[in-house]
Design an enzyme around this catalytic site. Sequence first.
Site, PDB file in Angstrom:
ATOM      1  N   GLU A 116      31.330  44.577  47.466  1.00 17.54           N
ATOM      2  CA  GLU A 116      32.729  44.279  47.144  1.00 17.54           C
ATOM      3  C   GLU A 116      33.105  42.890  47.668  1.00 17.54           C
ATOM      4  OE1 GLU A 116      37.021  45.443  48.972  1.00 17.54           O
ATOM      5  OE2 GLU A 116      35.426  46.924  49.119  1.00 17.54           O
ATOM      6  N   ASP A 156      34.112  39.909  45.036  1.00 16.43           N
ATOM      7  CA  ASP A 156      35.427  39.278  45.079  1.00 16.43           C
ATOM      8  C   ASP A 156      35.289  37.763  44.924  1.00 16.43           C
ATOM      9  OD1 ASP A 156      38.377  39.261  45.741  1.00 16.43           O
ATOM     10  OD2 ASP A 156      37.610  38.129  47.461  1.00 16.43           O
ATOM     11  N   GLU A 187      34.670  45.034  41.727  1.00 21.32           N
ATOM     12  CA  GLU A 187      34.095  43.892  42.446  1.00 21.32           C
ATOM     13  C   GLU A 187      32.658  44.175  42.869  1.00 21.32           C
ATOM     14  OE1 GLU A 187      38.206  42.039  44.286  1.00 21.32           O
ATOM     15  OE2 GLU A 187      37.039  43.419  45.525  1.00 21.32           O
TER      16      GLU A 187
END
Length: 146
Positions: free
Chosen positions: A38, A42, A114
């Site tokens: 994640e 991002d 993400e």
Amino acid sequence: FEKMIGYTFKNKELLRIALTHSSYANENKLPRDNERLEFLGDSVLGFITAEYLFEHYKNKQEGELTKKRAYAVCEKTLFGYAQKIGLGDMVLLGKGEEQGGGRNRHSILADAVESVIAACYLDGGMEAAKALIEKFVLCNVPSGSQ
């Protein structure tokens, strides 16, 4: 799921990790969950989105581009993308999260988007991640000098 997103993973383990919520990993004593992916996803998402906006909105200033990027990558918007690809059905959740409605929780599904982006990036490089982002994220950002 791979057919839905239009990408076939060479390393299926990356996809499994991307779909593993920390609650599931904790309950099943797994060494990894999707939180590290994640983090990377991002940044990959932010970069590719910024590049797209920079190229397609040549008459916009930094502040306007920042607002457009923030909208394109915010939790609410990512949740919408997750719903579009049925990600809620794919995420591995612990019993508590499952019972608590985790499959429809904005934060869990946005984070999973993400994570999948990062897994795609690690498996197939920047072009693979860009293709995924263009297909599901940037398709909702109007092009041109608006």
